[in-house]
Design a protein around this motif. Sequence first.
Motif, short mmCIF file in Angstrom:
data_model
loop_
_atom_site.label_atom_id
_atom_site.label_comp_id
_atom_site.label_asym_id
_atom_site.label_seq_id
_atom_site.Cartn_x
_atom_site.Cartn_y
_atom_site.Cartn_z
N CYS A 196 53.87 37.85 33.69
CA CYS A 196 53.89 38.21 35.10
C CYS A 196 54.92 39.32 35.30
O CYS A 196 56.10 39.14 35.03
N THR B 155 51.54 32.05 41.34
CA THR B 155 52.47 31.96 42.47
C THR B 155 52.82 33.34 43.04
O THR B 155 53.06 33.46 44.24
N CYS B 156 52.84 34.36 42.18
CA CYS B 156 53.19 35.70 42.65
C CYS B 156 52.01 36.42 43.29
O CYS B 156 52.19 37.27 44.15
N CYS C 36 51.13 36.20 38.08
CA CYS C 36 50.84 34.78 37.91
C CYS C 36 50.36 34.20 39.24
O CYS C 36 50.41 34.88 40.27
N CYS D 219 57.60 38.11 38.40
CA CYS D 219 58.64 37.10 38.23
C CYS D 219 59.04 36.88 36.77
O CYS D 219 59.98 36.15 36.49
N THR E 247 57.45 35.34 34.45
CA THR E 247 56.87 34.15 33.83
C THR E 247 55.98 34.52 32.65
O THR E 247 55.23 35.49 32.72
ZN LIG Z 1 54.92 35.53 38.66
#
Ligand SMILES: [Zn+2]
Lengths: 151, 151
Positions: free
Chosen positions: B104, B146-147, B144, B107, B109
């Motif tokens: 990601c 969540t992002c 990802c 963030c 990840t």
């Molecule tokens: Zn992310």
Amino acid sequence: MAARPAKKSIRNEIAILREHLAQHELRVTSQREIILETFLKMEHVTAEQIYHELTKRTPHIGLATIYRTLNLLCECGLAQQRHFGTQTHFDNVSHKGHHDHMICTQCGTIIEFENCDIEKLQEEVARRHKFHITTHKLELYGQCSTCHGKA
Amino acid sequence: MAARPAKKSIRNEIAILREHLAQHELRVTSQREIILETFLKMEHVTAEQIYHELTKRTPHIGLATIYRTLNLLCECGLAQQRHFGTQTHFDNVSHKGHHDHMICTQCGTIIEFENCDIEKLQEEVARRHKFHITTHKLELYGQCSTCHGKA
DNA sequence: TCTGATATTGATAATGAATCTCTTTATTAT
DNA sequence: ATAATAAAGAGATTCATTATCAATATCAGA
Ligand SMILES: [Zn+2]
Ligand SMILES: [Mn+2]
Ligand SMILES: [Mn+2]
Ligand SMILES: [Zn+2]
């Protein structure tokens, strides 16, 4: 110094660069066009390689300018950075679409390829993880046909 | 200083390291085992991150020793180098098989995955070019779950 | 065409990750 | 315990890339 006229074969790339410069209030310089011209003549080139090629020329072009211009070419979509070995290579993607690479670890030969099936599977994997792909990198390392079998 | 006894959970990795050291006439040191222990606690870690983690400890362990030991772990198959961003990350592959990564870009990840179908297609492409693959690198960059959707 | 504002260049300094050097210290076989 | 020597740690070094800054080139407007 005025920018010299571009060769016919790279007119399109020169136009793309000038368009980008115009849109960002950047200036047309002979260095930028000479570096673009040299970049287009070579494959998967490093900043040092272009620098070495241009040291023959007058006026002399500084290494920092090579780096600055190569980054510029990336911004306007003519080039893409690749990290095969230790140095950063710049790949001409102006009239090639997206593609990936096989790198011979023995002789350094780089073979380009593209495979839609692989890309579809990548999308499928990403979907499973709710991941949204923007770019990807696929590199196959090993021996090319001429090196395979040799000591 | 004598090497302190290993925790039960990393006995196997310690054994692999000691086996490798023995086979190469290298010595067992407390630094090597502490670095291995720290490495196993973290995921896709950089030398700097381990260094930072270990600065709390006495005796102090030098950064050069971290680099030397991480390279050692690569040689005995416990770790693998990855080049996600600018720095080199070391991936724990001791009880994971080969795998690839989604990163990601927002963030940071890292999601691990493996996909046999992709690997088969890679082999097929290579065969077409008479290329012999020894290793490969597949990285998917993007957002990802969540992002994705966030500003 | 000339001019002024300012973007760009090039020489060089700076940066940052990773490695090397060298002296001191720790490990291990005997 | 001792000797041989591998390894550690501090700091210098390397190498690719970026930042700094004075001098120069570009270009819109007069
Ligand atoms: Zn992310
Ligand atoms: Mn290419
Ligand atoms: Mn991993
Ligand atoms: Zn080859």
